[in-house]
Design a protein around this motif. Structure first.
Motif, mmCIF file in Angstrom:
data_model
loop_
_atom_site.group_PDB
_atom_site.id
_atom_site.type_symbol
_atom_site.label_atom_id
_atom_site.label_comp_id
_atom_site.label_asym_id
_atom_site.label_seq_id
_atom_site.Cartn_x
_atom_site.Cartn_y
_atom_site.Cartn_z
ATOM 1 N N VAL A 141 0.844 -1.199 0.000
ATOM 2 C CA VAL A 141 0.000 0.000 0.000
ATOM 3 C C VAL A 141 0.877 1.246 0.000
ATOM 4 O O VAL A 141 0.656 2.189 -0.761
ATOM 5 C CB VAL A 141 -0.942 0.013 1.220
ATOM 6 N N GLY A 142 1.895 1.234 0.856
ATOM 7 C CA GLY A 142 2.808 2.367 0.894
ATOM 8 C C GLY A 142 3.541 2.560 -0.417
ATOM 9 O O GLY A 142 3.711 3.689 -0.899
ATOM 10 N N TRP A 143 3.979 1.469 -1.016
ATOM 11 C CA TRP A 143 4.697 1.500 -2.299
ATOM 12 C C TRP A 143 3.850 2.187 -3.370
ATOM 13 O O TRP A 143 4.295 3.123 -4.036
ATOM 14 C CB TRP A 143 5.012 0.068 -2.700
ATOM 15 N N LEU A 144 2.612 1.717 -3.551
ATOM 16 C CA LEU A 144 1.751 2.264 -4.603
ATOM 17 C C LEU A 144 1.207 3.641 -4.232
ATOM 18 O O LEU A 144 0.947 4.464 -5.109
ATOM 19 C CB LEU A 144 0.602 1.304 -4.887
ATOM 20 N N SER A 145 1.094 3.908 -2.942
ATOM 21 C CA SER A 145 0.645 5.229 -2.497
ATOM 22 C C SER A 145 1.614 6.310 -2.931
ATOM 23 O O SER A 145 1.222 7.331 -3.517
ATOM 24 C CB SER A 145 0.500 5.243 -0.966
ATOM 25 N N VAL A 146 2.902 6.106 -2.676
ATOM 26 C CA VAL A 146 3.894 7.119 -3.040
ATOM 27 C C VAL A 146 4.056 7.204 -4.549
ATOM 28 O O VAL A 146 4.312 8.285 -5.102
ATOM 29 C CB VAL A 146 5.241 6.843 -2.339
ATOM 30 N N THR A 147 3.862 6.093 -5.246
ATOM 31 C CA THR A 147 3.937 6.112 -6.702
ATOM 32 C C THR A 147 2.826 6.976 -7.287
ATOM 33 O O THR A 147 3.067 7.823 -8.160
ATOM 34 C CB THR A 147 3.852 4.682 -7.269
ATOM 35 N N PHE A 148 1.610 6.774 -6.812
ATOM 36 C CA PHE A 148 0.471 7.555 -7.300
ATOM 37 C C PHE A 148 0.635 9.033 -6.952
ATOM 38 O O PHE A 148 0.454 9.915 -7.796
ATOM 39 C CB PHE A 148 -0.827 7.015 -6.696
ATOM 40 N N MET A 149 0.995 9.306 -5.712
ATOM 41 C CA MET A 149 1.083 10.684 -5.243
ATOM 42 C C MET A 149 2.199 11.458 -5.950
ATOM 43 O O MET A 149 1.988 12.582 -6.423
ATOM 44 C CB MET A 149 1.317 10.694 -3.727
#
Length: 427
Positions: free
Chosen positions: A331-339
């Motif tokens: 979740v953290g991985w994809l969160s920072v990617t999206f943001m």
């Protein structure tokens, strides 16, 4: 807007490459170090504040309301704050506002350590913090571009997200230990002291190497001008709409994770600290990869939104706390990617004289949506279960991804939307 100074990039005039390229800039190194210490304290406070509210009220709905109250000024004042960010010296504004943040954290520490703290105290201070954030966020987002310039902005934005999430990895874990040992008040006190670091870093910068963007003169209609500018550029409003969808329902982890830790997995503050820290570690790993090889534009943003939804859904159906912690890493991985992809896309497509107003709308979409999403997710978690609250967030990511995919496919056929990509050419 005239540009009078060139940001210092490297000693030989060649733009550096790699995941840590922006750290070749001395001013950005100062900024990065100060923010790292301050944000660690901020995550300690956020974790301790959530646990304090749940302890005082026993209600996820009350926690959702407090989180919403803190974000309400961003929703109401964010666009106007962007106008202010375009009118003033952003570095000086940040120094003042960061100082105020330290004072507010100190007040909450005194109230808590003295045994006087009540829910209304937390609510009032949360509102004041939100008011401060409404004006600080657009100034800070636009200021990063002044420090590193266009060539390194994507890398700097991603490293900034890595910094935030590294703090998320460390701060909540430390907060869980401090909470269990001596209580929430010391978390707030540590946060108050951490603001000294960011103020010192801003004061110590070499202003001669910061790109000077002449503040715009005060005039009527500047807020409407900014809104019209964004509305007329699909390269700006599409990422903003996607972030508004995801920000409203998916990024309410301040509400859903404490509820999941306490009720779904029947854990204590340590469980919350591990869950939040897992997100932070994942964001650091993912962020470093994005910083080294990531691109900007609608297509990578759409892929990131879909992946973010998948990982949140996996967390929602996790059968145990260890499995949830593992899922939260991704979740953290994809969160920072999206943001970071969305943020850099806006920065690269915004006119410099409009950048403060554009980034204020990003803050509204990301954090200002919390007064809407926070109470909704809080109520869902209280009436049903935190799993359902997380599931709603996953659905919002899928809807945003579907929107992005539809617009990108149509743009690919008609080619009306051309976004800059770090790889060169339209994304």
């Amino acid at each position: 807007m005239s540009l009078r100074r060139t940001p210092e990039v490297s000693t030989d005039g060649v733009t550096p490459k790699g995941a840590l390229a922006s750290l070749s800039n001395p001013n950005y190194r100062l900024y990065f170090a100060g923010q790292t210490l301050s944000l660690t304290g901020t995550w300690m406070q956020m974790t301790a504040q959530a646990w304090l509210v749940l302890t005082l009220s026993g209600s996820a709905s009350v926690l959702g309301a407090i989180v919403a109250l803190q974000a309400l000024p961003i929703l109401l004042l964010g666009p106007y704050a962007g106008v202010i960010a375009d009118r003033v010296d952003r570095r000086r504004l940040m120094i003042v506002l960061q100082t105020i943040m330290g004072i507010l954290a100190g007040i909450l520490a005194v109230l808590t350590l003295g045994g006087w703290v009540q829910i209304w105290h937390v609510a009032v201070l949360a509102l004041l913090v939100g008011l401060n954030n409404a004006f600080e966020n657009p100034a800070r987002q636009a200021f990063i571009h002044q420090v590193v310039g266009e060539e390194l902005i994507r890398n700097a934005v991603t490293l900034n997200s890595v910094m935030v999430n590294a703090a998320r990895a460390v701060g909540p874990g430390v907060a869980g230990l401090v909470l269990a040992a001596v209580g929430a008040g010391w978390c707030f006190a540590i946060n108050a002291l951490s603001f000294v670091a960011v103020v010192v870093s801003l004061v110590a910068m070499n202003t001669a190497t910061i790109e000077h963007e002449e503040p715009i003169a005060r005039a009527k209609g500047q807020l409407r001008e900014g809104l019209r500018y964004v509305r007329g550029s699909p390269a700006l409003w599409i990422p903003l709409v996607m972030m508004a969808l995801v920000g409203t329902l998916a990024y309410e982890f301040q509400v859903s994770l404490p509820a999941a830790a306490a009720d779904t997995f029947e854990g204590g503050p340590q469980a919350l600290g591990f869950m939040t820290s897992a997100m932070g570690v994942g964001a650091v790993v993912g962020g470093l990869l994005v910083a080294a090889r990531g691109t900007t534009g609608l297509r990578p943003l759409t892929i990131a939104a879909a992946g973010f939804g998948v990982t949140i859904a996996a967390t929602a159906i996790a059968p145990s706390l260890p499995v949830a912690i593992a899922a939260l890493f991704f979740v953290g991985w994809l969160s920072v990617t999206f943001m970071s992809t969305g943020n850099a896309t806006l920065q690269l497509n915004a006119d410099p004289r409009m950048r403060g107003r554009v980034m204020s709308l990003w803050s509204v979409a990301f954090m200002g949506s919390t007064p809407i999403g926070g109470p909704i997710i809080g109520a869902i978690c209280e009436v049903t279960d935190a799993r359902v609250g997380l599931g709603v967030g996953a659905v919002s990511c899928f809807v945003a991804a579907a929107l992005g995919a539809a617009v990108w496919r149509r743009g690919n056929r008609r080619r009306p939307v051309r976004m800059r990509s770090t790889e060169g050419g339209p994304a």
